[in-house]
Design an enzyme around this catalytic site. Sequence first.
Site, PDB file in Angstrom:
ATOM      1  CG  HIS A 149      11.084   4.107   3.862  1.00  0.00           C
ATOM      2  ND1 HIS A 149      10.478   4.123   2.356  1.00  0.00           N
ATOM      3  CD2 HIS A 149      12.547   3.039   3.573  1.00  0.00           C
ATOM      4  CE1 HIS A 149      11.294   4.021   1.104  1.00  0.00           C
ATOM      5  NE2 HIS A 149      12.411   3.075   1.950  1.00  0.00           N
TER       6      HIS A 149
ATOM      7  CG  ASP B 223      -0.314  -5.349   7.757  1.00  0.00           C
ATOM      8  OD1 ASP B 223      -1.102  -5.426   6.899  1.00  0.00           O
ATOM      9  OD2 ASP B 223       0.586  -5.309   8.967  1.00  0.00           O
TER      10      ASP B 223
ATOM     11  CB  SER C 196      14.297   3.944  -0.453  1.00  0.00           C
ATOM     12  OG  SER C 196      13.891   2.547  -0.613  1.00  0.00           O
TER      13      SER C 196
END
Length: 318
Positions: A114, A163, A264
């Site tokens: 991502h 989700d 991240s």
Amino acid sequence: MSGFYDRKKYKLLLKFAVLKYFFFLLYQLLQSSKFISTEPTTSTTEPTTTPKSNITRGYCPNCGNAPISVDGIRIVNGTAAAKNEYPYQVFVSSDIGRCGGSIIKKKWVMTAAHCLRNNNGSNASLSTLTVGYGSRRRQKQMSVSAVRYIVHEDFDPYLQGEDLLRWHSDIALIELQTELNFETSEAVKPICLGEESDIIGGMQGVVSGWGYLYYGANNFLSILREVALDVLSSSDCQRLSQRPDVSKVVCTQTMFKSFCQGDSGGPLVVKTCLGTWVQIGIVSYGRGCAYETDPGVYTRVPTFRPWIDNQTGSSTAC
């Protein structure tokens, strides 16, 4: 006089017999305790094995040799990492955003998918993609451009909100334009890739990054931070993270400690019995920063080892 000598001889023989019997019993005891093994035996218990060398954990000789030392520190409101403490840590920057990453080979860096493909499905422009390395201070890092990057084919960037619980395969690889030199500087070294046997619920792992100090902040840190976190068992990960696919993720949770936005793609590492460090996770997602009821979730590196081998061209070459 002969009777006296006979009695003396008898006593000596008796003592010899007792000593012989004592050593016989000791020998049997040692055998039964497996201190002595005279022939192969079968057992229902798992055999003791010699710890594997660094290279078997992928990919480079002397990978994972880092002077990491953490004690109650954290990224959120954390303390700066020491000089050269995380020589495998990199800073990934592109038009998509900025993230952490790790050096795994001379020309390969690993990060989160991502970081290179956002939730609109847009891919990072290769011309904007750079990797900073060689210093805990971002402004003093050397920079190298990328030849290409590879996002895992099963990564679905469109999953958001609840989700995210189905988010997995959040892994990407970046091939660098030039090889990194591991021989001339203690500030640039590769990390080893962990195996399933390195992931043990209850052990401590370490995460590092330049991400935000608190949720909602809007600036990256100039100096690398570190945090020690508790690795959860797969069952606790499922229970606390609303049942993600634990074959593809690892979870950590420690009160008031966590990674945060901007961390991240960074590495979750653990220390092996050999004293070296191996990467078992890639920072993927979490709820807020250090949210007390929700663990941090990471891509499970050992699951993707065959994919990494294939994409980088070798299961052994550095």
